[in-house]
Motif scaffolding. Structure first.
Motif, PDB file in Angstrom:
ATOM      1  N   UNK A 384     -42.934  46.305  63.761  1.00 35.64           N
ATOM      2  CA  UNK A 384     -44.213  46.122  63.089  1.00 35.64           C
ATOM      3  C   UNK A 384     -45.282  45.608  64.053  1.00 35.64           C
ATOM      4  N   UNK A 385     -44.870  44.822  65.032  1.00 35.45           N
ATOM      5  CA  UNK A 385     -45.810  44.300  66.016  1.00 35.45           C
ATOM      6  C   UNK A 385     -46.531  45.420  66.747  1.00 35.45           C
ATOM      7  N   UNK A 386     -45.871  46.542  66.903  1.00 40.96           N
ATOM      8  CA  UNK A 386     -46.463  47.662  67.642  1.00 40.96           C
ATOM      9  C   UNK A 386     -46.873  48.800  66.706  1.00 40.96           C
ATOM     10  N   UNK A 387     -47.037  48.480  65.423  1.00 38.47           N
ATOM     11  CA  UNK A 387     -47.429  49.503  64.463  1.00 38.47           C
ATOM     12  C   UNK A 387     -48.933  49.690  64.408  1.00 38.47           C
ATOM     13  N   UNK A 388     -49.393  50.458  63.419  1.00 40.44           N
ATOM     14  CA  UNK A 388     -50.808  50.784  63.301  1.00 40.44           C
ATOM     15  C   UNK A 388     -51.581  49.771  62.463  1.00 40.44           C
ATOM     16  N   UNK A 389     -50.873  49.036  61.612  1.00 36.56           N
ATOM     17  CA  UNK A 389     -51.551  48.123  60.689  1.00 36.56           C
ATOM     18  C   UNK A 389     -51.828  46.781  61.351  1.00 36.56           C
ATOM     19  N   UNK A 390     -53.093  46.394  61.366  1.00 37.53           N
ATOM     20  CA  UNK A 390     -53.456  45.103  61.946  1.00 37.53           C
ATOM     21  C   UNK A 390     -52.829  43.954  61.158  1.00 37.53           C
ATOM     22  N   UNK A 391     -52.839  44.075  59.830  1.00 38.86           N
ATOM     23  CA  UNK A 391     -52.266  43.007  58.999  1.00 38.86           C
ATOM     24  C   UNK A 391     -50.785  42.828  59.287  1.00 38.86           C
ATOM     25  N   UNK A 392     -50.059  43.938  59.449  1.00 39.03           N
ATOM     26  CA  UNK A 392     -48.626  43.845  59.745  1.00 39.03           C
ATOM     27  C   UNK A 392     -48.387  43.295  61.151  1.00 39.03           C
ATOM     28  N   UNK A 393     -49.267  43.637  62.097  1.00 41.95           N
ATOM     29  CA  UNK A 393     -49.127  43.075  63.448  1.00 41.95           C
ATOM     30  C   UNK A 393     -49.272  41.556  63.409  1.00 41.95           C
ATOM     31  N   UNK A 394     -50.213  41.074  62.631  1.00 43.81           N
ATOM     32  CA  UNK A 394     -50.417  39.628  62.528  1.00 43.81           C
ATOM     33  C   UNK A 394     -49.192  38.948  61.924  1.00 43.81           C
TER      34      UNK A 394
END
Length: 989
Positions: A384-394
């Motif tokens: 998730x850290x390297x995914x497209x969603x900023x919220x999920x990265x956070x």
């Protein structure tokens, strides 16, 4: 009357009737009742009277009057307001005024209202309760009809003890309804005695049988659920005596939906429970418990896995889903880790695919997963850290820093060296969340060598949250366009890449031609290119590549194109991806489209489509005209305390334009104020039907007056103006009123925040402009040096002379001087007295409170305090509070669950301080007659992470944003304390 507060909210006629009645010492109530007094007025009057701590003299007469009016109308709801406030007086007057034959009716009427049933420590058959009113009702009510009262524990116990035959008759009658039966009152009796068990069970089984096969949320099925839950509680009280009886019903889907039913199945039928609950959930029933999910974990090869997958795969996490996740993550069986990981991952992926919520559910889901200190999902968090969603990265970065801090530096280094942009963004997020000096150093170094603008932008945002500035992105160089022909030739080279944005409703062929200044008509390819470029802009800003093209297009001739495009958009579903059409219409059209953009705003807001209103505000800004700016300013004022998101969007649009032009918002707000046709003397000429000249003049007190031939002034528009001039006069009054209201509020704020004008700018603005000149004449100004020290004060006379409080002329010659409005906090008492005398002598009415403004100084001993308790506990009418608070620049906080509002706020943006006031009992619908309670006030720094600043969420006392009094600017402290006193009514608001 002595206490006129009792009469608050009454009409003049009702007030006079009651005052006359009291002055006569009482009298003929039927005669009073025949007069016209609305029932709601009497209701309001009785509520205010009931809240008085003591009632004697006039209060007693008024209560007698209410008794008489109630008896006359055979409705005692007005005197019932006194229950719990003046019980003894109420009952003594009842004994005195009510005939014996009417006592049962009065008692029944009291029973319809809130009585506090509290048993005495030593109850008796005649007086079992503490309340005088409750005992009166106990003695005089036969309790043959008001069966709902058995829900109350104390009353049910009293009936069971002292009138068991009555209680036994009730519980044996299923017609009383489960809401009155299977209640706390019954449970209290069951806890005290077993005497009524069989009667209760017989009635409960009737309700259960009637509703067991009926779908949920029906009257009978709801009654069946309540009855089943009560029977489960009775079973526990009796040590499981009724378990066999419950097992006959518990497998019904309706009862599996209860916690008690699931717990019983977990205990008595562990092999069946997962399958039963799973199938019940497929039918819209079903409930989960910790015990159920533990059994499911032991049956992952069977129905257990299906049940768990169903719980966590809903479009949003219910309480059951939260509990299922917790059990799965914290009690994972050995050897089943991969199975659980797969199930949780599928749950998250299912949430991504949910159409109704798009990807918005995924952050909620993974945030719930991340709450648990389990390393089970570490691989997913790294993904998730390297995914497209900023919220999920956070979420992933926070989890990794919390759970695997020792490995984060190495992981960030590995991801930072990757070729993939998502990996490098993930590395930046990880370093930003680590926040150590070494991590921040690496983040800055990463920015310096990063080739991707996307990654650099993310790094810049992450660094700014840590107070670190990095080198700004160079401005994009946009190629100039020599002519439309040159522009068209350039498009031919990239024709293959030009595509019409996705908009099924768009019919380009039906649109009029787009015309250049030189009269050339743009090709369909050029129009498509314009649409494509603007559609790529996610916000309301103008695509940079379009700026050089727009200079060659004729706004006036292309207004018809803009209107045609708006016609198609308004006929569509008006979804967010197509908001670009509004922006295109605004950048190509003229002010004629403004009315079309603002007209539907009220309707949209009422239909929960407020985002469309925000899009329109940003589109209006793209017009860039004075009319557009004035419209935005009007939206800010109109929606300042209602539909605040519209006001916020308009403010944001003006702020963006100001930044583009390199000026402040205040300067932009001043520039857009027109002269409204006034000449240098502040006058504007109109013509009467007779041909006589009529003069409109704006006075220094901001009043618009009208002068006819005889020289007399009138405050209303003359009725004898010509048709065209009459319409122009109405427009003048309307738009001038809006502008004056906006500028007065803004200038008052700038006085508080200490804004200064260069001398040249001040002269152009406040001496030459016919509207702003009024403020120069009605307010006191100060001359400041470059260090901000106040040197002198002055006011402008109507003849243009500048003079101080003593009348001595003031010459403003030093061009380095700064001019600003004077806050009285900066003046000594002698100078304030001189200015008061000056303004009084010249009969000057200030545009807002200035010299006489209340000053409140901080006690030096209170500098370390954080909570301002001045208004705490103050009770105030909701309508009065709204008027006083909003009139002094406060905004009502956001509406929370149930429609309640818990705070209001005032912001001082120029001083970077916000003030919050806690509220209690304040509902969105609260109005006249509804009392609310004020709480503590807090000073705080603005929340940089708050996306919608207009909501103003009150921070907690221990929040790092909250300031100590000693950290608050003196002017903010003074204004806040003065505001609170005015809101409370201690001083004139």
């Amino acid at each position: 009357m002595r206490n006129i507060q009792w009469l608050k909210g009454l009409s003049d006629e009702a007030r006079k009737l009651i005052e006359a009645y009291v002055e006569d010492g009482g009298g003929d109530v039927p005669r009073l009742a025949t007069q016209w007094i609305a029932g709601y007025e009497i209701e309001s009057f009785s509520k205010l009277l009931a809240k008085e701590p003591e009632l004697d003299g006039e209060g007693r007469i008024c209560l007698k009057m209410l008794f008489g009016l109630s008896a006359h109308n055979s409705d005692y709801r007005w005197v019932s307001n006194f229950i719990g406030h003046h019980d003894e007086l109420l009952i003594s007057l009842a004994d005195e005024l009510i005939d014996a034959s009417a006592i049962p009716g009065f008692a029944r009427s009291l029973g319809s209202y809130q009585i506090k049933w509290v048993l005495r420590e030593t109850p008796s058959d005649d007086e079992p309760f503490e309340s005088v009113a409750a005992n009166y009702l106990w003695r005089n009510h036969d309790f043959s009809q008001t069966v709902w009262m058995t829900r109350d524990e104390a009353l049910a116990l009293a009936l069971a003890r002292y009138r068991p035959d009555k209680f036994g008759t009730w519980i044996a009658d299923p017609s009383i309804g489960a809401d009155a039966g299977a209640s706390a009152g019954w449970l209290a009796v069951a806890e005290e005695t077993e005497s009524f068990d069989q009667a209760m069970i017989d009635t409960l089984l009737v309700w259960i049988a009637e509703g067991a096969e009926i779908p949920p949320h029906h009257e009978k099925s709801n009654a069946a659920v309540r009855a089943f839950e009560f029977l489960c509680k009775l079973n526990k009280l009796r040590g499981g005596s009724f378990k066999e009886l419950l097992m006959k019903w518990v497998r019904k889907p309706l009862f599996i939906a209860t916690r008690e039913g699931v717990e019983l199945l977990v205990e008595e039928a562990p092999d069946e429970v997962c399958g039963l609950v799973f199938h019940a959930k497929n039918s819209g029933y079903g409930r989960g418990t910790r015990g159920l999910y533990r059994l499911a974990l032991q049956d992952l090869d069977g129905m257990g896995s299906k049940l768990l997958e169903k719980e966590i795969a809903a479009s949003y996490l219910s309480m059951a889903g939260d509990l299922a996740l917790e059990v799965m993550l914290t009690e994972t069986p050995a050897g089943k880790e991969e199975v659980i990981r797969r199930m949780i991952r599928i749950g998250g992926e299912g949430r991504h695919a949910t159409k109704s919520r798009s990807q918005s559910g995924a952050p909620d889901y993974w945030e719930e997963v991340a709450k648990h200190d389990s390393l089970l999902m570490a691989p997913e968090m790294r993904e998730l850290l390297c995914g497209k969603s900023r919220a999920l990265r956070e979420i992933a970065a926070d989890w990794l820093v919390r759970m695997q801090a020792d490995e984060c530096a190495e992981l960030a280094g590995r991801l930072g060296g990757s070729k993939g942009i998502p990996d490098r963004i993930g590395a930046a997020f990880l370093l930003g969340r680590l926040g150590t000096p070494e991590a921040i150093r690496r983040l800055v170094e990463m920015h310096a060598v990063e080739p991707s603008k996307t990654v650099r932008t993310e790094i810049g945002q992450l660094a700014s949250t840590r107070g670190i500035s990095v080198e700004k992105e160079p401005e994009r160089v946009v190629e100039s366009v020599g002519s439309i022909g040159e522009f068209e030739k350039g498009l031919l080279k990239k024709a293959k890449s030009i595509r019409m944005p996705k908009a099924p409703w768009l019919n380009v062929e039906a649109l009029p031609g787009l015309v250049s200044v030189s009269g050339e008509t743009l090709s369909e390819l050029a129009v498509t290119y314009l649409f494509q470029l603007q559609a790529r802009q996610k916000g309301g800003e103008l695509a940079p590549e379009l700026e050089p093209v727009l200079s060659h297009l004729d706004r006036g001739k292309n207004a018809v194109f803009a209107h045609a495009l708006l016609d198609q958009w308004f006929a569509s579903d008006m979804k967010a991806p197509t908001r670009w059409a509004l922006n295109v219409a605004a950048m190509l059209g003229d002010d004629s489209i403004i009315d079309r953009l603002i007209r539907p705003i009220p309707e949209w807001c009422g239909q929960n489509h407020g985002s469309r209103a925000e899009w329109c505000a940003h589109a209006i800004a793209l017009l860039g005209s004075e009319g557009a700016m004035q419209t935005l300013d009007a939206l800010i004022q109109r929606y300042r305390n209602h539909r605040k998101y519209v006001s916020a969007a308009a403010s944001d649009a003006i702020r963006t334009l100001a930044e583009i032009q390199g000026i402040s918002e205040d300067e932009m707000a001043e520039r857009i104020v027109p002269d409204f046709g006034f000449n240098a003397e502040g006058e504007r000429q109109f013509t009467a039907k007779s041909g006589e000249k009529v003069t409109a003049r704006l006075r220094a007190d901001l009043k618009l007056v009208w002068q006819v031939g005889d020289g007399k002034e009138a405050g209303t528009i003359p009725k004898n103006l010509t048709s065209s001039d009459s319409d122009a006069a109405k427009d003048l009054k309307k738009f001038l009123t809006q502008a004056l209201k906006s500028q007065t509020l803004r200038l008052e704020r700038t006085m508080i925040e200490g804004r200064r004008w260069e001398l040249k700018v001040w002269r152009e603005r406040f001496e030459a402009h016919p509207v702003f000149r009024c403020y120069a004449e009605s307010l006191v100004w100060g001359v400041y040096d470059q260090q901000g020290s106040l040197k002198r004060t002055f006011r402008r006379y109507a003849n243009g002379i500048l003079a101080d409080a003593s009348g001595e002329p003031e010459e403003l010659e030093d061009e380095e001087m700064m001019i600003g409005l004077v806050h009285p906090l900066m003046l000594d008492d002698s100078l304030k007295s001189s200015w008061r005398a000056h303004l009084r002598r010249f009969k000057v009415k200030p545009a807002f409170g200035q010299i006489d403004r209340a000053i409140e100084l901080l006690d030096p001993l209170h500098g370390n305090r954080r909570e301002l308790r001045l208004a705490e506990g103050c009770q105030i009418d909701a309508s009065v509070f709204r008027n006083r608070a909003m009139g002094r620049g406060w905004s009502i906080g956001s509406t929370q669950d149930g429609g309640y509002i818990y705070d209001c706020f005032r912001k001082f943006p120029g001083l970077c301080v916000e003030v919050y006031l806690a509220l209690e009992d304040f509902h969105a619908t609260s109005g006249r007659g509804d009392e609310i309670k004020l709480g503590i006030a807090l000073f705080a720094k603005p929340d940089a992470n708050q996306k919608r600043a207009y909501l103003g969420v009150m921070p907690g006392v221990d929040d790092e944003r909250v300031l100590r009094f000693g950290e608050v600017p003196a002017v903010v402290y003074s204004e806040t304390v003065a505001d609170l006193k005015a809101i409370m009514g201690e001083v004139k608001a």
